[in-house]
Design a protein around this motif. Structure first.
Motif, PDB file in Angstrom:
ATOM      1  N   ALA A   1       0.821  -1.218   0.000  1.00  0.00           N
ATOM      2  CA  ALA A   1       0.000   0.000   0.000  1.00  0.00           C
ATOM      3  C   ALA A   1       0.852   1.264   0.000  1.00  0.00           C
ATOM      4  CB  ALA A   1      -0.949  -0.008   1.187  1.00  0.00           C
ATOM      5  N   GLY A   2       1.956   1.250   0.696  1.00  0.00           N
ATOM      6  CA  GLY A   2       2.814   2.424   0.791  1.00  0.00           C
ATOM      7  C   GLY A   2       3.539   2.788  -0.493  1.00  0.00           C
ATOM      8  N   GLU A   3       3.582   1.874  -1.448  1.00  0.00           N
ATOM      9  CA  GLU A   3       4.268   2.123  -2.720  1.00  0.00           C
ATOM     10  C   GLU A   3       3.307   2.446  -3.865  1.00  0.00           C
ATOM     11  OE1 GLU A   3       6.770  -1.166  -3.695  1.00  0.00           O
ATOM     12  OE2 GLU A   3       7.789  -1.132  -1.752  1.00  0.00           O
ATOM     13  N   ARG A   4       2.030   2.347  -3.614  1.00  0.00           N
ATOM     14  CA  ARG A   4       1.059   2.492  -4.705  1.00  0.00           C
ATOM     15  C   ARG A   4       0.980   3.900  -5.264  1.00  0.00           C
ATOM     16  NH1 ARG A   4      -3.517  -1.546  -2.157  1.00  0.00           N
ATOM     17  NH2 ARG A   4      -2.399  -3.451  -2.708  1.00  0.00           N
ATOM     18  N   SER A   5       1.057   4.886  -4.411  1.00  0.00           N
ATOM     19  CA  SER A   5       0.976   6.273  -4.887  1.00  0.00           C
ATOM     20  C   SER A   5       2.153   6.603  -5.807  1.00  0.00           C
ATOM     21  CB  SER A   5       0.928   7.233  -3.706  1.00  0.00           C
ATOM     22  OG  SER A   5       0.796   8.555  -4.158  1.00  0.00           O
ATOM     23  N   ALA A   6       3.336   6.175  -5.425  1.00  0.00           N
ATOM     24  CA  ALA A   6       4.523   6.422  -6.257  1.00  0.00           C
ATOM     25  C   ALA A   6       4.400   5.679  -7.588  1.00  0.00           C
ATOM     26  CB  ALA A   6       5.785   5.986  -5.520  1.00  0.00           C
ATOM     27  N   PHE A   7       3.858   4.461  -7.547  1.00  0.00           N
ATOM     28  CA  PHE A   7       3.649   3.708  -8.786  1.00  0.00           C
ATOM     29  C   PHE A   7       2.709   4.471  -9.709  1.00  0.00           C
ATOM     30  CE2 PHE A   7       1.085   0.676 -11.231  1.00  0.00           C
ATOM     31  CZ  PHE A   7       2.078   0.049 -11.972  1.00  0.00           C
ATOM     32  N   LEU A   8       1.622   4.994  -9.159  1.00  0.00           N
ATOM     33  CA  LEU A   8       0.684   5.776  -9.965  1.00  0.00           C
ATOM     34  C   LEU A   8       1.345   7.035 -10.512  1.00  0.00           C
ATOM     35  CD1 LEU A   8      -2.548   5.425  -7.820  1.00  0.00           C
ATOM     36  CD2 LEU A   8      -2.151   4.461 -10.094  1.00  0.00           C
ATOM     37  N   ASP A   9       2.166   7.700  -9.677  1.00  0.00           N
ATOM     38  CA  ASP A   9       2.885   8.896 -10.137  1.00  0.00           C
ATOM     39  C   ASP A   9       3.737   8.586 -11.351  1.00  0.00           C
ATOM     40  OD1 ASP A   9       1.802  10.406  -8.073  1.00  0.00           O
ATOM     41  OD2 ASP A   9       3.606  10.290  -6.814  1.00  0.00           O
ATOM     42  N   GLN A  10       4.471   7.478 -11.303  1.00  0.00           N
ATOM     43  CA  GLN A  10       5.386   7.116 -12.387  1.00  0.00           C
ATOM     44  C   GLN A  10       4.639   6.616 -13.621  1.00  0.00           C
ATOM     45  OE1 GLN A  10       7.868   4.181 -10.561  1.00  0.00           O
ATOM     46  NE2 GLN A  10       9.063   5.687  -9.431  1.00  0.00           N
ATOM     47  N   THR A  11       3.607   5.827 -13.402  1.00  0.00           N
ATOM     48  CA  THR A  11       2.904   5.168 -14.495  1.00  0.00           C
ATOM     49  C   THR A  11       1.976   6.102 -15.258  1.00  0.00           C
ATOM     50  OG1 THR A  11       2.991   3.105 -13.253  1.00  0.00           O
ATOM     51  CG2 THR A  11       1.403   3.210 -15.030  1.00  0.00           C
ATOM     52  N   CYS A  12       1.417   7.054 -14.574  1.00  0.00           N
ATOM     53  CA  CYS A  12       0.353   7.878 -15.167  1.00  0.00           C
ATOM     54  C   CYS A  12       0.791   9.299 -15.498  1.00  0.00           C
ATOM     55  CB  CYS A  12      -0.842   7.905 -14.215  1.00  0.00           C
ATOM     56  SG  CYS A  12      -1.498   6.272 -13.843  1.00  0.00           S
ATOM     57  N   VAL A  13       2.076   9.522 -15.669  1.00  0.00           N
ATOM     58  CA  VAL A  13       2.570  10.857 -16.010  1.00  0.00           C
ATOM     59  C   VAL A  13       1.868  11.346 -17.277  1.00  0.00           C
ATOM     60  CG1 VAL A  13       4.589  12.175 -16.752  1.00  0.00           C
ATOM     61  CG2 VAL A  13       4.813  10.491 -14.930  1.00  0.00           C
ATOM     62  N   GLY A  14       1.227  12.498 -17.183  1.00  0.00           N
ATOM     63  CA  GLY A  14       0.550  13.082 -18.340  1.00  0.00           C
ATOM     64  C   GLY A  14      -0.738  12.380 -18.736  1.00  0.00           C
ATOM     65  N   ARG A  15      -1.207  11.455 -17.899  1.00  0.00           N
ATOM     66  CA  ARG A  15      -2.430  10.699 -18.211  1.00  0.00           C
ATOM     67  C   ARG A  15      -3.367  10.711 -16.995  1.00  0.00           C
ATOM     68  NH1 ARG A  15      -0.335   5.106 -20.516  1.00  0.00           N
ATOM     69  NH2 ARG A  15      -2.466   4.944 -21.252  1.00  0.00           N
ATOM     70  N   PRO A  16      -3.928  11.875 -16.693  1.00  0.00           N
ATOM     71  CA  PRO A  16      -4.768  11.988 -15.499  1.00  0.00           C
ATOM     72  C   PRO A  16      -6.007  11.088 -15.534  1.00  0.00           C
ATOM     73  CG  PRO A  16      -4.927  13.978 -16.838  1.00  0.00           C
ATOM     74  CD  PRO A  16      -3.837  13.135 -17.430  1.00  0.00           C
ATOM     75  N   ALA A  17      -6.564  10.835 -16.699  1.00  0.00           N
ATOM     76  CA  ALA A  17      -7.745   9.970 -16.781  1.00  0.00           C
ATOM     77  C   ALA A  17      -7.381   8.535 -16.392  1.00  0.00           C
ATOM     78  CB  ALA A  17      -8.343  10.007 -18.184  1.00  0.00           C
ATOM     79  N   LEU A  18      -6.202   8.085 -16.800  1.00  0.00           N
ATOM     80  CA  LEU A  18      -5.745   6.747 -16.426  1.00  0.00           C
ATOM     81  C   LEU A  18      -5.546   6.657 -14.928  1.00  0.00           C
ATOM     82  CD1 LEU A  18      -4.715   3.908 -17.156  1.00  0.00           C
ATOM     83  CD2 LEU A  18      -2.445   4.934 -17.492  1.00  0.00           C
ATOM     84  N   ARG A  19      -4.934   7.661 -14.349  1.00  0.00           N
ATOM     85  CA  ARG A  19      -4.721   7.664 -12.895  1.00  0.00           C
ATOM     86  C   ARG A  19      -6.052   7.652 -12.160  1.00  0.00           C
ATOM     87  NH1 ARG A  19      -0.318   9.578  -9.323  1.00  0.00           N
ATOM     88  NH2 ARG A  19      -1.238   9.481  -7.250  1.00  0.00           N
ATOM     89  N   GLN A  20      -6.992   8.437 -12.612  1.00  0.00           N
ATOM     90  CA  GLN A  20      -8.314   8.493 -11.989  1.00  0.00           C
ATOM     91  C   GLN A  20      -8.982   7.116 -12.037  1.00  0.00           C
ATOM     92  OE1 GLN A  20      -9.849  10.976 -10.362  1.00  0.00           O
ATOM     93  NE2 GLN A  20     -11.715   9.814 -10.043  1.00  0.00           N
ATOM     94  N   GLU A  21      -8.935   6.488 -13.185  1.00  0.00           N
ATOM     95  CA  GLU A  21      -9.566   5.174 -13.347  1.00  0.00           C
ATOM     96  C   GLU A  21      -8.903   4.135 -12.441  1.00  0.00           C
ATOM     97  OE1 GLU A  21     -12.534   2.812 -14.618  1.00  0.00           O
ATOM     98  OE2 GLU A  21     -12.275   4.855 -15.326  1.00  0.00           O
ATOM     99  N   LEU A  22      -7.580   4.123 -12.408  1.00  0.00           N
ATOM    100  CA  LEU A  22      -6.877   3.170 -11.545  1.00  0.00           C
ATOM    101  C   LEU A  22      -7.164   3.434 -10.073  1.00  0.00           C
ATOM    102  CD1 LEU A  22      -3.443   2.971 -13.390  1.00  0.00           C
ATOM    103  CD2 LEU A  22      -5.063   1.082 -13.033  1.00  0.00           C
ATOM    104  N   THR A  23      -7.247   4.692  -9.694  1.00  0.00           N
ATOM    105  CA  THR A  23      -7.553   5.042  -8.307  1.00  0.00           C
ATOM    106  C   THR A  23      -8.947   4.564  -7.928  1.00  0.00           C
ATOM    107  OG1 THR A  23      -6.072   6.949  -8.398  1.00  0.00           O
ATOM    108  CG2 THR A  23      -7.760   6.969  -6.679  1.00  0.00           C
ATOM    109  N   GLU A  24      -9.908   4.760  -8.809  1.00  0.00           N
ATOM    110  CA  GLU A  24     -11.275   4.314  -8.545  1.00  0.00           C
ATOM    111  C   GLU A  24     -11.352   2.783  -8.450  1.00  0.00           C
ATOM    112  OE1 GLU A  24     -13.916   6.181  -7.773  1.00  0.00           O
ATOM    113  OE2 GLU A  24     -12.596   7.923  -7.880  1.00  0.00           O
ATOM    114  N   LEU A  25     -10.663   2.092  -9.332  1.00  0.00           N
ATOM    115  CA  LEU A  25     -10.652   0.627  -9.283  1.00  0.00           C
ATOM    116  C   LEU A  25      -9.974   0.127  -8.018  1.00  0.00           C
ATOM    117  CD1 LEU A  25      -9.837  -0.137 -13.009  1.00  0.00           C
ATOM    118  CD2 LEU A  25     -12.000  -0.606 -11.821  1.00  0.00           C
TER     119      LEU A  25
END
Length: 65
Positions: free
Chosen positions: A21-45
């Motif tokens: 759980a402590g690494e998930r935010s950083a993973f999202l930061d790295q994976t979703c650079v410039g793709r806010p819709a992708l980050r939103q969808e992954l966060t909701e899921l």
């Protein structure tokens, strides 16, 4: 979303859930650079998965009897 988009989303969600759980935010930061819709969808899921996991916990099942 295209089939390829869904495949990417499923793969990224699986990777996200494998991380502590402590690494998930950083993973999202790295994976979703410039793709806010992708980050939103992954966060909701992720939130939905966590809610479902909480409802399926042994303590919850025992207390509902």
């Amino acid at each position: 979303m295209t089939g390829a988009d869904w495949t990417e989303l499923e793969n990224l969600l699986a990777e996200l859930l494998e991380r502590p759980a402590g690494e998930r935010s950083a993973f999202l930061d790295q994976t979703c650079v410039g793709r806010p819709a992708l980050r939103q969808e992954l966060t909701e899921l992720l939130k939905a998965h966590e809610r479902d996991s909480l409802l399926d916990s042994p303590r919850r099942r025992c207390s509902s009897r």
